[in-house]
Design a protein around this motif. Structure first.
Motif, PDB file in Angstrom:
ATOM      1  N   THR A 224       1.739 -11.031  -5.271  1.00  0.00           N
ATOM      2  CA  THR A 224       0.846 -11.278  -3.890  1.00  0.00           C
ATOM      3  C   THR A 224       1.113 -12.614  -3.774  1.00  0.00           C
ATOM      4  OG1 THR A 224      -1.355 -11.118  -2.954  1.00  0.00           O
ATOM      5  CG2 THR A 224      -1.051 -11.983  -5.391  1.00  0.00           C
ATOM      6  N   VAL A 225       1.070 -13.018  -2.476  1.00  0.00           N
ATOM      7  CA  VAL A 225       1.372 -14.209  -1.884  1.00  0.00           C
ATOM      8  C   VAL A 225      -0.034 -15.050  -1.656  1.00  0.00           C
ATOM      9  CG1 VAL A 225       2.538 -15.649  -0.105  1.00  0.00           C
ATOM     10  CG2 VAL A 225       3.506 -13.406  -0.812  1.00  0.00           C
ATOM     11  N   GLY A 226      -0.139 -16.397  -2.141  1.00  0.00           N
ATOM     12  CA  GLY A 226      -1.144 -17.256  -1.923  1.00  0.00           C
ATOM     13  C   GLY A 226      -0.346 -18.560  -1.822  1.00  0.00           C
ATOM     14  N   GLU A 227      -0.786 -19.268  -0.734  1.00  0.00           N
ATOM     15  CA  GLU A 227      -0.467 -20.466  -0.250  1.00  0.00           C
ATOM     16  C   GLU A 227       1.097 -20.575  -0.122  1.00  0.00           C
ATOM     17  OE1 GLU A 227      -2.664 -23.295  -2.466  1.00  0.00           O
ATOM     18  OE2 GLU A 227      -4.582 -22.948  -1.231  1.00  0.00           O
ATOM     19  N   GLY A 228       1.937 -19.464   0.046  1.00  0.00           N
ATOM     20  CA  GLY A 228       3.441 -19.458  -0.099  1.00  0.00           C
ATOM     21  C   GLY A 228       4.097 -19.168  -1.252  1.00  0.00           C
ATOM     22  N   VAL A 229       3.044 -18.993  -2.408  1.00  0.00           N
ATOM     23  CA  VAL A 229       3.792 -18.670  -3.896  1.00  0.00           C
ATOM     24  C   VAL A 229       3.391 -17.313  -3.999  1.00  0.00           C
ATOM     25  CG1 VAL A 229       3.331 -19.191  -6.056  1.00  0.00           C
ATOM     26  CG2 VAL A 229       3.100 -21.290  -4.350  1.00  0.00           C
ATOM     27  N   ALA A 230       4.380 -16.491  -4.408  1.00  0.00           N
ATOM     28  CA  ALA A 230       4.567 -15.356  -4.941  1.00  0.00           C
ATOM     29  C   ALA A 230       4.033 -15.329  -6.403  1.00  0.00           C
ATOM     30  CB  ALA A 230       5.838 -14.628  -4.866  1.00  0.00           C
ATOM     31  N   ARG A 231       2.944 -14.583  -6.710  1.00  0.00           N
ATOM     32  CA  ARG A 231       2.359 -14.183  -8.104  1.00  0.00           C
ATOM     33  C   ARG A 231       2.441 -12.956  -8.380  1.00  0.00           C
ATOM     34  NH1 ARG A 231      -0.346 -18.707  -5.710  1.00  0.00           N
ATOM     35  NH2 ARG A 231      -0.526 -20.495  -7.018  1.00  0.00           N
ATOM     36  N   ARG A 232       2.897 -12.746  -9.846  1.00  0.00           N
ATOM     37  CA  ARG A 232       3.122 -11.495 -10.233  1.00  0.00           C
ATOM     38  C   ARG A 232       1.645 -10.813 -10.493  1.00  0.00           C
ATOM     39  NH1 ARG A 232       6.952  -9.077 -13.905  1.00  0.00           N
ATOM     40  NH2 ARG A 232       6.594  -6.938 -13.891  1.00  0.00           N
ATOM     41  N   ILE A 233       1.800  -9.689 -10.110  1.00  0.00           N
ATOM     42  CA  ILE A 233       0.288  -8.896 -10.365  1.00  0.00           C
ATOM     43  C   ILE A 233       0.563  -7.420 -10.903  1.00  0.00           C
ATOM     44  CG2 ILE A 233      -1.028 -10.118  -8.643  1.00  0.00           C
ATOM     45  CD1 ILE A 233      -0.406  -7.610  -6.862  1.00  0.00           C
ATOM     46  N   GLU A 234      -0.473  -6.788 -11.536  1.00  0.00           N
ATOM     47  CA  GLU A 234      -0.204  -5.384 -11.713  1.00  0.00           C
ATOM     48  C   GLU A 234      -0.168  -4.571 -10.509  1.00  0.00           C
ATOM     49  OE1 GLU A 234       0.209  -4.131 -14.928  1.00  0.00           O
ATOM     50  OE2 GLU A 234       0.504  -6.555 -15.566  1.00  0.00           O
ATOM     51  N   PRO A 235       0.425  -3.373 -10.933  1.00  0.00           N
ATOM     52  CA  PRO A 235       0.459  -2.283  -9.728  1.00  0.00           C
ATOM     53  C   PRO A 235      -0.958  -1.811  -9.226  1.00  0.00           C
ATOM     54  CG  PRO A 235       2.225  -1.902 -11.153  1.00  0.00           C
ATOM     55  CD  PRO A 235       1.333  -2.994 -12.099  1.00  0.00           C
ATOM     56  N   GLY A 236      -1.006  -1.538  -8.012  1.00  0.00           N
ATOM     57  CA  GLY A 236      -2.592  -1.153  -7.675  1.00  0.00           C
ATOM     58  C   GLY A 236      -2.393  -0.105  -6.644  1.00  0.00           C
ATOM     59  N   ASP A 237      -3.383   0.292  -6.271  1.00  0.00           N
ATOM     60  CA  ASP A 237      -3.633   1.309  -5.021  1.00  0.00           C
ATOM     61  C   ASP A 237      -3.624   0.465  -3.841  1.00  0.00           C
ATOM     62  OD1 ASP A 237      -3.668   3.478  -3.600  1.00  0.00           O
ATOM     63  OD2 ASP A 237      -5.909   3.632  -4.136  1.00  0.00           O
ATOM     64  N   PHE A 238      -2.465   0.035  -3.466  1.00  0.00           N
ATOM     65  CA  PHE A 238      -2.651  -0.845  -2.217  1.00  0.00           C
ATOM     66  C   PHE A 238      -1.111  -0.577  -1.630  1.00  0.00           C
ATOM     67  CE2 PHE A 238      -2.285  -3.825  -5.769  1.00  0.00           C
ATOM     68  CZ  PHE A 238      -1.090  -3.998  -5.771  1.00  0.00           C
ATOM     69  N   SER A 239      -0.964  -0.759  -0.391  1.00  0.00           N
ATOM     70  CA  SER A 239       0.394  -0.843   0.050  1.00  0.00           C
ATOM     71  C   SER A 239       1.163  -2.152   0.256  1.00  0.00           C
ATOM     72  CB  SER A 239       0.293  -0.435   1.617  1.00  0.00           C
ATOM     73  OG  SER A 239       1.473  -0.353   2.420  1.00  0.00           O
ATOM     74  N   SER A 240       2.243  -2.299  -0.210  1.00  0.00           N
ATOM     75  CA  SER A 240       3.219  -3.403  -0.450  1.00  0.00           C
ATOM     76  C   SER A 240       4.304  -3.340   0.596  1.00  0.00           C
ATOM     77  CB  SER A 240       3.370  -3.762  -1.847  1.00  0.00           C
ATOM     78  OG  SER A 240       2.307  -3.735  -2.567  1.00  0.00           O
TER      79      SER A 240
END
Length: 265
Positions: A224-240
């Motif tokens: 997920t992107v926050g302030e231009g930084v991509a941070r690793r997250i666990e898979p979830g029920d969302f469209s990517s």
């Protein structure tokens, strides 16, 4: 005497019939035929006027944008709803108030800084600049997106570099295999990508993805992107949006990689 009255009545009835069947204003016609680009149309159900560009109806906020009232075609609201939601990718449009030219990619206007980027002038449809400025704000304005849709692929004309849009920003694609194979890509002015988010006509492309934009790479890593930084997250029920893993791993490097600032594994 009664015959004279009868003749007068007949003449009167003919005159009334002529008024009933007479066409409307000289500027309005009706059609069921395909509408070419540049055609002005009026939704008779709502009275709203649009101009066709790339097959889609672009709202006309005022006739003044076109130097005064123009001939238009009346269509039903049901017919309006059958038209494409957004202009076809690759369509060139020009804002009447500014003269700015854009190319549609993912339903949004991507600025054309110079015709040289496309080998010279191309066929262009003039549209109300207000419709471009209010793109995506709901209702009549929703026939243009403000930013290109996620997973829109574009190619910079000056470099040949390919990008996919995520959260309104272009993310570099180093190799088609990194996103599952070759896709159709819209040629756009490289300057629109390099100057993304810098103001004015460049603001229809973001430099970094919108806050909270979810990304996925072909190896099923989610970010997920926050302030231009991509941070690793666990898979979830969302469209990517599928992006090139190298674009994440090389985030913060200059040039084509710079649309992400960094990454956190």
């Amino acid at each position: 005497m009664f015959r004279a009255l009868g003749r007068r009545r007949a003449v009167l009835l003919l005159a009334v019939a002529a008024l009933i069947t007479a066409p409307g204003p000289a500027t309005a016609t009706t059609t069921t035929q395909p509408l070419p680009d540049g055609t002005f149309i009026r939704d008779v159900g709502e009275g709203s006027v649009y101009r066709i560009a790339g097959g889609a109806p672009i709202y006309v906020s005022a006739w003044a944008a076109f130097g005064g009232q123009q001939p238009y075609v009346d269509i039903s609201h049901a017919q309006l709803l059958t038209l494409p939601e957004y202009p076809t990718d690759g369509t060139f449009i020009r804002g009447t108030a500014t003269g700015y030219v854009y190319r549609i990619a993912g339903g949004a206007p991507v600025y054309v800084s110079t015709w040289t980027a496309f080998g010279g002038p191309q066929p262009t449809t003039d549209v109300d600049q207000v419709a471009i400025q209010n793109a995506g704000r709901g209702g009549k304005w929703n026939h243009i997106r403000y930013n290109p849709a996620d997973q829109t692929f574009v190619r910079g004309t000056a470099t040949g570099q390919v990008y996919t849009f995520a959260g309104g920003a272009p993310i570099y694609v180093s190799n088609w295999a990194a996103v599952g194979g070759e896709r159709p890509a819209v040629n756009v002015d490289q300057a629109a990508l390099d100057n993304a988010g810098s103001g004015g006509p460049y603001d229809h492309v973001r430099y970094y993805p919108e806050q909270g934009t979810p990304l996925v790479t072909l190896d099923n890593r989610y970010w997920t992107v926050g302030e231009g930084v991509a941070r690793r997250i666990e898979p979830g029920d969302f469209s990517s949006t599928l992006v090139d893993l190298l674009a994440v791993l090389n985030a913060g490097q200059p040039g084509q990689w710079s649309h992400l600032i960094g990454h956190v594994a």
